[in-house]
Motif scaffolding. Structure first.
Motif, PDB file in Angstrom:
ATOM      1  N   THR A 264      42.787  56.948  42.919  1.00 49.23           N
ATOM      2  CA  THR A 264      43.352  56.504  41.900  1.00 49.23           C
ATOM      3  C   THR A 264      42.525  55.247  41.405  1.00 49.23           C
ATOM      4  N   VAL A 265      42.407  55.216  40.080  1.00 54.96           N
ATOM      5  CA  VAL A 265      41.868  54.181  39.264  1.00 54.96           C
ATOM      6  C   VAL A 265      42.896  53.456  38.550  1.00 54.96           C
ATOM      7  N   VAL A 266      42.946  52.029  38.406  1.00 55.42           N
ATOM      8  CA  VAL A 266      43.780  51.240  37.809  1.00 55.42           C
ATOM      9  C   VAL A 266      43.147  50.162  37.165  1.00 55.42           C
ATOM     10  N   ALA A 267      43.583  50.001  35.879  1.00 54.67           N
ATOM     11  CA  ALA A 267      43.111  48.962  35.147  1.00 54.67           C
ATOM     12  C   ALA A 267      43.763  47.434  35.799  1.00 54.67           C
ATOM     13  N   ALA A 268      42.783  46.277  35.571  1.00 58.73           N
ATOM     14  CA  ALA A 268      43.398  45.219  36.246  1.00 58.73           C
ATOM     15  C   ALA A 268      44.621  44.665  35.557  1.00 58.73           C
ATOM     16  N   SER A 269      44.930  45.130  34.323  1.00 58.62           N
ATOM     17  CA  SER A 269      46.084  44.709  33.775  1.00 58.62           C
ATOM     18  C   SER A 269      47.364  45.255  34.551  1.00 58.62           C
ATOM     19  N   ALA A 270      47.156  46.648  34.959  1.00 58.32           N
ATOM     20  CA  ALA A 270      48.156  47.211  35.500  1.00 58.32           C
ATOM     21  C   ALA A 270      48.390  47.251  36.865  1.00 58.32           C
ATOM     22  N   LEU A 271      47.471  46.397  37.492  1.00 58.73           N
ATOM     23  CA  LEU A 271      47.532  46.337  39.031  1.00 58.73           C
ATOM     24  C   LEU A 271      48.934  45.962  39.490  1.00 58.73           C
ATOM     25  N   ALA A 272      49.369  44.778  38.885  1.00 64.70           N
ATOM     26  CA  ALA A 272      50.589  44.366  39.387  1.00 64.70           C
ATOM     27  C   ALA A 272      51.883  45.316  39.273  1.00 64.70           C
ATOM     28  N   GLY A 273      51.891  46.152  38.339  1.00 64.71           N
ATOM     29  CA  GLY A 273      52.812  47.179  38.308  1.00 64.71           C
ATOM     30  C   GLY A 273      52.735  48.310  39.190  1.00 64.71           C
TER      31      GLY A 273
ATOM     32  N   VAL B  85      42.484  53.284  46.292  1.00 68.26           N
ATOM     33  CA  VAL B  85      43.114  52.790  44.979  1.00 68.26           C
ATOM     34  C   VAL B  85      41.592  51.640  44.433  1.00 68.26           C
ATOM     35  N   LEU B  86      41.106  52.042  43.308  1.00 67.43           N
ATOM     36  CA  LEU B  86      40.267  51.338  42.757  1.00 67.43           C
ATOM     37  C   LEU B  86      40.423  50.569  41.589  1.00 67.43           C
ATOM     38  N   CYS B  87      40.313  49.201  41.300  1.00 63.60           N
ATOM     39  CA  CYS B  87      40.727  48.498  40.218  1.00 63.60           C
ATOM     40  C   CYS B  87      39.585  48.104  39.431  1.00 63.60           C
TER      41      CYS B  87
END
Length: 323
Positions: free
Chosen positions: A246-255, A210-212
């Motif tokens: 998986t690439v996730v935006a910082a604002s979506a990491l908590a989800g 997972v990459l943020c």
């Protein structure tokens, strides 16, 4: 893109202290192979001395997690570590020492950012084809390198051929991208009993990294990764299924991983392993005083604070995350 990518080859978890890392990983329920370190004379005819980096591996039938620590100026090596003598002609030794020192300097620079996962290598059956495709698509890389890697077998350590390629990030040298070291590796089949390790936590394979990234950087990074790994699967996060990234935006990491915050951006914040019985895995972790959070009917994770800077996701074998 055909069948150039088989998933993850390995992820590299860079740590300050190898002994601490091995103890922590064993408490997490992983079987960790004995660490190894290179030794080479500093001068022709001189004694072989440890230098560069030490590493240890958590093996699965396909893929592995690599623990990496820099050998400091005192030459201190991890407890129980085995030396790997590097035998090269005298005229080639200076170049090899320089290359290993450069690798150690790169690892040190990653560690200065944060302790955690900085290396993500995809598996390929045809690295020459990958190299040709990347070149044709204008993706910078350092070319294909042929090396020997130490492999533990039932009769001892033997050196096996391996091939790898490192991608150059925008404006970076080979082996460097803003998020760390990324690339591809090709290894011939090796019959190695240790690579079929039975892990007490029931883990069976390395299944995701997972990459943020910053929200504003997500579109550019997604385009860059499409050039590396092929089309993405859109959704709440961006997934490159063939490479298991998986690439996730910082604002979506908590989800995705409640309570997690990236140490830097961009950063590899987690990796996932499949397990035979998630409930049994959770029981082992809690029995070892390791915090674990259930995030769905088939998935739990250990937070980065409890796993030396990288969250570890445990996913029920056969489950595929959607959305």
């Amino acid at each position: 893109m055909g069948h150039e990518i088989n998933g993850l080859h390995h992820v590299g978890h860079i740590v300050h202290d190898m002994d601490q890392a091995i103890e922590r990983y064993r408490r997490l329920g992983f079987t960790v192979a004995a660490p190894a370190y290179p030794v080479l004379p500093t001068a022709p005819g001189g004694p072989a001395e440890p230098f560069g980096v030490a590493n240890a591996h958590v093996y699965f039938p396909r893929g592995f997690v690599e623990l990496v620590a820099v050998i400091d100026d005192t030459g201190r090596v991890p407890g129980g570590a085995r030396p790997i003598p590097l035998r090269v002609p005298d005229d080639k030794a200076p170049g090899l020492r320089a290359a290993i020192r450069a690798t150690a300097a790169g690892i040190t620079s990653f560690l200065e950012r944060f302790q955690g996962v900085h290396i993500m290598i995809a598996d390929t059956p045809d690295i020459d084809r990958v190299a040709a495709r990347l070149t044709a698509d204008g993706v910078g890389h350092g070319g294909v390198h042929d090396i020997q890697r130490p492999v533990e077998t039932g009769t001892g350590t033997r050196m096996e051929p391996a091939r790898y390629l490192e991608i150059s990030g925008p404006g970076s040298s080979p082996g460097r991208a803003p998020e760390g070291r990324i690339g591809f590796a090709e290894n011939p089949p090796v019959e190695a009993p240790h690579e079929q390790a039975d892990h007490p936590n029931g883990s069976t394979g390395l299944v995701e990294c997972v990459l943020c990234v910053a929200d504003t950087a997500l579109p550019d990074l997604a385009r860059r990764y499409e050039a590396y790994f092929g089309p993405a699967r859109p959704g709440r996060v961006t997934r490159f299924d063939r490479a298991n990234v998986t690439v996730v935006a910082a604002s979506a990491l908590a989800g995705l991983l409640p309570g997690e915050r990236p140490a830097a951006l961009p950063a590899f914040v987690a990796y996932a392993v499949s397990v035979r019985d998630l409930s049994a895995t959770e029981a082992l972790l809690r029995g070892n005083d390791v915090p674990v959070t259930r995030t769905g009917p088939a998935e739990s994770f250990v937070p980065a604070d409890a796993a030396l800077g990288a969250a570890i996701i445990f996913r029920q074998d056969g489950h595929v995350r959607v959305g």
